[in-house]
Design a protein around this motif. Structure first.
Motif, PDB file in Angstrom:
ATOM      1  N   CYS A  64      -4.607   0.915   2.389  1.00  0.00           N
ATOM      2  CA  CYS A  64      -4.319   0.812   0.956  1.00  0.00           C
ATOM      3  C   CYS A  64      -3.483   1.980   0.442  1.00  0.00           C
ATOM      4  O   CYS A  64      -3.081   1.980  -0.728  1.00  0.00           O
ATOM      5  N   GLY A  65      -3.264   2.972   1.280  1.00  0.00           N
ATOM      6  CA  GLY A  65      -2.537   4.157   0.839  1.00  0.00           C
ATOM      7  C   GLY A  65      -3.395   5.137   0.083  1.00  0.00           C
ATOM      8  O   GLY A  65      -2.875   6.067  -0.552  1.00  0.00           O
ATOM      9  N   LEU A  66      -4.721   4.992   0.140  1.00  0.00           N
ATOM     10  CA  LEU A  66      -5.636   5.873  -0.573  1.00  0.00           C
ATOM     11  C   LEU A  66      -6.060   7.068   0.263  1.00  0.00           C
ATOM     12  O   LEU A  66      -6.587   8.041  -0.286  1.00  0.00           O
ATOM     13  N   GLY A  72      -0.190   9.156  13.036  1.00  0.00           N
ATOM     14  CA  GLY A  72       0.160   7.761  13.128  1.00  0.00           C
ATOM     15  C   GLY A  72       0.912   7.248  11.913  1.00  0.00           C
ATOM     16  O   GLY A  72       1.135   7.968  10.931  1.00  0.00           O
ATOM     17  N   ARG A  73       1.290   5.964  11.966  1.00  0.00           N
ATOM     18  CA  ARG A  73       2.089   5.360  10.911  1.00  0.00           C
ATOM     19  C   ARG A  73       1.539   4.000  10.510  1.00  0.00           C
ATOM     20  O   ARG A  73       0.965   3.284  11.325  1.00  0.00           O
ATOM     21  N   ILE A  74       1.747   3.647   9.247  1.00  0.00           N
ATOM     22  CA  ILE A  74       1.441   2.320   8.720  1.00  0.00           C
ATOM     23  C   ILE A  74       2.731   1.772   8.141  1.00  0.00           C
ATOM     24  O   ILE A  74       3.317   2.375   7.231  1.00  0.00           O
ATOM     25  N   LEU A  75       3.179   0.631   8.664  1.00  0.00           N
ATOM     26  CA  LEU A  75       4.448   0.044   8.266  1.00  0.00           C
ATOM     27  C   LEU A  75       4.227  -1.309   7.601  1.00  0.00           C
ATOM     28  O   LEU A  75       3.442  -2.127   8.090  1.00  0.00           O
ATOM     29  N   GLY A  82       4.071   4.782   2.496  1.00  0.00           N
ATOM     30  CA  GLY A  82       4.218   5.899   1.580  1.00  0.00           C
ATOM     31  C   GLY A  82       5.554   5.897   0.869  1.00  0.00           C
ATOM     32  O   GLY A  82       5.660   6.318  -0.290  1.00  0.00           O
ATOM     33  N   LYS A  83       6.584   5.419   1.532  1.00  0.00           N
ATOM     34  CA  LYS A  83       7.908   5.363   0.927  1.00  0.00           C
ATOM     35  C   LYS A  83       8.044   4.165  -0.018  1.00  0.00           C
ATOM     36  O   LYS A  83       8.842   4.192  -0.955  1.00  0.00           O
ATOM     37  N   TYR A  88       4.763  -1.672  -2.431  1.00  0.00           N
ATOM     38  CA  TYR A  88       3.716  -2.074  -1.493  1.00  0.00           C
ATOM     39  C   TYR A  88       2.438  -2.450  -2.235  1.00  0.00           C
ATOM     40  O   TYR A  88       1.832  -3.491  -1.976  1.00  0.00           O
ATOM     41  N   ARG A  89       2.047  -1.625  -3.207  1.00  0.00           N
ATOM     42  CA  ARG A  89       0.782  -1.872  -3.897  1.00  0.00           C
ATOM     43  C   ARG A  89       0.801  -3.176  -4.690  1.00  0.00           C
ATOM     44  O   ARG A  89      -0.239  -3.791  -4.891  1.00  0.00           O
TER      45      ARG A  89
END
Length: 235
Positions: A64-66, A72-75, A82-83, A88-89
Motif C-alpha cells: 500500500c506504500g505505507l 527490494g522493489r514494488i512495481l 513510490g514514484k 497508484y493509490r
C-alpha cells in the motif's frame, strides 16, 4: 530485447501489473522476511500465508506504500510505486484487519465518508444497496457502537460492493463473519477478479475463488538480523 523502465509505451505490454522483487522487512534487530517476490497479472489472486508474526500485515502495508521495505522493489505496471504516488493509490483499495470505522457514525455515514475520502462516486441509494448486500438492511442508521463485531466487519466490507479500483488488498476479510456473509464477500472478490482486477489477501479461512490464476505465498519466520536464514519465498 528487454524494455527499460523508462519506456512507458512498452511497460503495459511487458511488465506484470504488480510485481515485487527481493522484499525485506526488518523491525529493530529482527528481520521478519527477506527475498520475497511475486508477480500478479490482471484477474489473478495472491493468498498470503504465514504464522502470526511472520510479517503478513507488514507486507500488505508495503504494497500500500505505507511501510518502506528495508530492501527490494514494488512495481506497478513497471514503475516503482513510490514514484507513482497518488496515481497508484487511486487504483488501490485497502481494507485492514481493523475495520477503520467510526463508532459514533452509522454504517451509512461510515460508507459515505469512506467513499468521499477515496474520491469515489457513491450516492446514498448505492450505499444503501451495498449495506443491504452485506446483510445490514435495517441497521444502516444505527450507530456502529451498537453493532456486533460481525456487523461492524460487514459495514467495513460494504465498500467492496461498488468499488472499481484495480487492486484490492484485504487483511483477513472473513474474520468475524458467518458462512453466509463469507459467501457474499467471496462473490464480491470473485466478480472483481473476473472484471480483470487483482487481489492480495491474508486469511486463516481459505476459500475457493474464481480467478484466472490463484497464487500462494508463505512467509516463513527468520530471526534476528545478520543470522543466516531461509528466504521468505516467492511465486
Amino acid at each position: 530485447m528487454r524494455p527499460c523502465l523508462g519506456s512507458p509505451n512498452l511497460i503495459s505490454s511487458y511488465w506484470p501489473t504488480l510485481a515485487t522483487t527481493n522484499l525485506e522487512c526488518q523491525r529493530g534487530d529482527r528481520r521478519l522476511f527477506a527475498g520475497v517476490g511475486f508477480r500478479l497479472e490482471d484477474g489473478e489472486l495472491l493468498y498470503l500465508q504465514g504464522s502470526n508474526g511472520s510479517g503478513k500485515t507488514s507486507l500488505l502495508r508495503m504494497l500500500c506504500g505505507l511501510l518502506p521495505p528495508a530492501a527490494g522493489r514494488i512495481l506497478w505496471r513497471g514503475q516503482p510505486i513510490g514514484k507513482l504516488g497518488e496515481d497508484y493509490r487511486r487504483e488501490l483499495c485497502f481494507l485492514g484487519h481493523h475495520n477503520a470505522i467510526k463508532e459514533e457514525l452509522t454504517p451509512l455515514e461510515n460508507l459515505m465518508a469512506s467513499a468521499r475520502l477515496a474520491d469515489e462516486a457513491l450516492d446514498e441509494g448505492a450505499a444503501l444497496d451495498a449495506l443491504e448486500t452485506l446483510g445490514l438492511a435495517g441497521r444502516e442508521d444505527l450507530a456502529c457502537r451498537y453493532l456486533s463485531q460481525g456487523q461492524k466487519r460487514r459495514a467495513a466490507l460494504a465498500r467492496l460492493v461498488h468499488n472499481r479500483q484495480t487492486l484490492w488488498i484485504l487483511d483477513e476479510p472473513y474474520v468475524a463473519l458467518d458462512p453466509a456473509a463469507i459467501g457474499v464477500v467471496v462473490g464480491l472478490i470473485g466478480a472483481h477478479l473476473q472484471r480483470g482486477g487483482l487481489a492480495v489477501l491474508t486469511t486463516h479461512q481459505p476459500v475457493e475463488l474464481a480467478a484466472a490464476q490463484v497464487r500462494r505465498l508463505e512467509l516463513r519466520p527468520l530471526g534476528r538480523a545478520g543470522r543466516g536464514a531461509p528466504e521468505g519465498g516467492g511465486c
